[in-house]
Design a protein around this motif. Sequence first.
Motif, short mmCIF file in Angstrom:
data_model
loop_
_atom_site.label_atom_id
_atom_site.label_comp_id
_atom_site.label_asym_id
_atom_site.label_seq_id
_atom_site.Cartn_x
_atom_site.Cartn_y
_atom_site.Cartn_z
N LEU A 198 -7.94 21.85 19.12
CA LEU A 198 -7.73 20.52 19.69
C LEU A 198 -8.45 19.46 18.88
O LEU A 198 -9.49 19.70 18.26
CB LEU A 198 -8.25 20.49 21.14
CG LEU A 198 -7.56 21.42 22.14
CD1 LEU A 198 -8.26 21.32 23.50
CD2 LEU A 198 -6.09 21.09 22.26
N TYR A 199 -7.89 18.30 18.88
CA TYR A 199 -8.51 17.16 18.20
C TYR A 199 -9.80 16.78 18.93
O TYR A 199 -9.82 16.67 20.16
CB TYR A 199 -7.54 15.97 18.18
CG TYR A 199 -8.15 14.69 17.66
CD1 TYR A 199 -8.53 14.58 16.34
CD2 TYR A 199 -8.37 13.61 18.53
CE1 TYR A 199 -9.09 13.40 15.86
CE2 TYR A 199 -8.93 12.44 18.07
CZ TYR A 199 -9.30 12.34 16.72
OH TYR A 199 -9.85 11.18 16.26
N ARG A 200 -10.87 16.61 18.19
CA ARG A 200 -12.14 16.18 18.75
C ARG A 200 -12.68 15.01 17.94
O ARG A 200 -12.51 14.96 16.72
CB ARG A 200 -13.16 17.34 18.74
CG ARG A 200 -12.72 18.55 19.57
CD ARG A 200 -13.73 19.69 19.52
NE ARG A 200 -14.98 19.32 20.20
CZ ARG A 200 -16.12 19.05 19.58
NH1 ARG A 200 -16.17 19.10 18.25
NH2 ARG A 200 -17.21 18.73 20.27
N ASP A 201 -13.33 14.10 18.61
CA ASP A 201 -13.90 12.93 17.93
C ASP A 201 -15.26 12.55 18.51
O ASP A 201 -15.44 11.45 19.05
CB ASP A 201 -12.95 11.74 17.97
CG ASP A 201 -12.51 11.40 19.40
OD1 ASP A 201 -12.89 12.15 20.32
OD2 ASP A 201 -11.79 10.40 19.57
N PRO A 202 -16.24 13.46 18.42
CA PRO A 202 -17.56 13.14 18.99
C PRO A 202 -18.24 11.96 18.32
O PRO A 202 -19.15 11.36 18.90
CB PRO A 202 -18.34 14.45 18.79
CG PRO A 202 -17.66 15.13 17.65
CD PRO A 202 -16.22 14.80 17.79
N SER A 203 -17.80 11.63 17.10
CA SER A 203 -18.43 10.51 16.39
C SER A 203 -17.66 9.21 16.56
O SER A 203 -17.98 8.21 15.88
CB SER A 203 -18.56 10.85 14.90
OG SER A 203 -19.33 12.01 14.70
N GLN A 204 -16.65 9.21 17.41
CA GLN A 204 -15.86 8.00 17.59
C GLN A 204 -16.71 6.88 18.20
O GLN A 204 -17.34 7.04 19.25
CB GLN A 204 -14.67 8.28 18.50
CG GLN A 204 -13.82 7.07 18.84
CD GLN A 204 -13.11 6.50 17.62
OE1 GLN A 204 -12.34 7.21 17.00
NE2 GLN A 204 -13.40 5.25 17.27
N ALA A 205 -16.74 5.75 17.52
CA ALA A 205 -17.49 4.59 18.00
C ALA A 205 -16.62 3.74 18.91
O ALA A 205 -15.39 3.89 18.94
CB ALA A 205 -17.97 3.76 16.81
N ALA A 206 -17.23 2.90 19.66
CA ALA A 206 -16.49 1.93 20.47
C ALA A 206 -15.70 1.00 19.56
O ALA A 206 -16.14 0.67 18.45
CB ALA A 206 -17.46 1.13 21.35
N VAL A 207 -14.52 0.59 20.00
CA VAL A 207 -13.65 -0.25 19.17
C VAL A 207 -13.32 -1.54 19.90
O VAL A 207 -13.32 -1.61 21.13
CB VAL A 207 -12.34 0.49 18.82
CG1 VAL A 207 -12.62 1.76 18.04
CG2 VAL A 207 -11.54 0.81 20.07
N ASP A 208 -13.07 -2.56 19.08
CA ASP A 208 -12.59 -3.82 19.65
C ASP A 208 -11.13 -4.06 19.33
O ASP A 208 -10.58 -5.12 19.62
CB ASP A 208 -13.45 -4.99 19.16
CG ASP A 208 -13.46 -5.10 17.63
OD1 ASP A 208 -12.73 -4.30 16.99
OD2 ASP A 208 -14.19 -5.94 17.09
N ALA A 209 -10.48 -3.03 18.68
CA ALA A 209 -9.04 -3.10 18.37
C ALA A 209 -8.44 -1.79 18.85
O ALA A 209 -8.21 -0.85 18.07
CB ALA A 209 -8.80 -3.31 16.88
N ALA A 210 -8.18 -1.69 20.14
CA ALA A 210 -7.78 -0.42 20.76
C ALA A 210 -6.41 0.07 20.30
O ALA A 210 -6.08 1.25 20.45
CB ALA A 210 -7.80 -0.57 22.28
N GLY A 211 -5.57 -0.83 19.78
CA GLY A 211 -4.22 -0.42 19.37
C GLY A 211 -4.17 0.30 18.05
O GLY A 211 -3.15 0.94 17.72
N ALA A 212 -5.22 0.24 17.25
CA ALA A 212 -5.23 0.87 15.93
C ALA A 212 -5.41 2.38 16.06
O ALA A 212 -6.25 2.85 16.83
CB ALA A 212 -6.34 0.28 15.08
N ILE A 213 -4.62 3.14 15.28
CA ILE A 213 -4.76 4.60 15.27
C ILE A 213 -5.99 4.96 14.46
O ILE A 213 -6.11 4.55 13.29
CB ILE A 213 -3.51 5.26 14.68
CG1 ILE A 213 -2.27 4.92 15.52
CG2 ILE A 213 -3.68 6.78 14.59
CD1 ILE A 213 -0.97 5.42 14.93
#
Length: 376
Positions: free
Chosen positions: A239-254
């Motif tokens: 499964l895709y995991r992203d524990p390092s994903q930061a908060a974003v201010d452009a939610a539409g961007a992949i």
Amino acid sequence: MDIDIALPLLGGLTPRQFMKRHWQRKPLLVRGAVPGLRPVLERGALLDLASRDGVESRLVVQGEGEGGWRMRRGPFARRALPALSRPGWTLLVQGVDLHVDAAHALLQQFSFVPQARLDDLMISFATDGGGVGPHFDSYDVFLLQAQGRRRWRYGRQADLTLQEGVPLKVLAHFEPEEEHVLEPGDMLYLPPRYAHDGIAQGECQTYSIGFRSPARGELARELLQRLADDAAAEAGDALYRDPSQAAVDAAGAIPQSLQDFAQDALRRALGQPQALARALGEYLSEPKADVWFDAGRAPRRGESLVLDRRTRMLYDARHIFVNGESWVASGADARLMRRLADRRRLDGPELARASSGALELLADWCEAGWARGEPV
């Protein structure tokens, strides 16, 4: 086939010489390519074949319809065909080798070309003056005269513009370079995109031995569709995991990490060389549409095993392919199966050396109608 023996079929050239000098390079006219050739089907039997469901046929009539041509697709009842006394019409019957043993046997004379490329034998029956207009094919073709005479004009064509409003692909500006009349047994080989125009001189039959040339896009589509069936198993279940994903201010961007994960999934799905090889072999060995098989019987002791004329059998370094299905094969059994694919038959002594597993598989193929036992 011994590719170093000179053949009348190739005008005294060996298959090796022909493939090096002419294949996809330049035409070859052979007088007496098949001495004493007689039609594999007489006129009445050919017209009957064109009346059957599951047989691809076309009727081309000159001097009628839009642009001076009319074309209809079969099957054709005999009464739906023009009178034999009427000039200028042609009946094209495709895949005759699938229906007539003699046509299949004739096709095997061209087995110096890989079976994966060999397509079919088409019969063009024409009354006096009949033809399909000047055109070009995107594949190699051998034009074998079986009955009567046909005048061929041909040449390397620079202008491939087609006539508009015509139900056939007829060249608008045909400029032939050579002209010959073929008699029964004569043959003309033309590489792809050589323009040609054949006109019947009296009633005649011409056999076209054509070859498969899949377009790159078509091949990619077919292979991807077949690979898709096994894509999940090849790519794995992680499964895709992203524990390092930061908060974003452009939610539409992949996220780039998700794009990388998708690319890795495709690499894993497509990165198995045997999966691609298997998909290619299954695609190339797929029978033509409307092909069906009748159950047969396995060979008895001492008998030979022969592939049905409709069966397509190929192989690569690891697989055997029959009619769109595949098996992994190695060792003596693989050599036996490859011999069957090359020669389309195994004799009794060869079958006697086969393993029990190979014999069981061959028996299954016979039960499916793909092969049959044949007395010596």
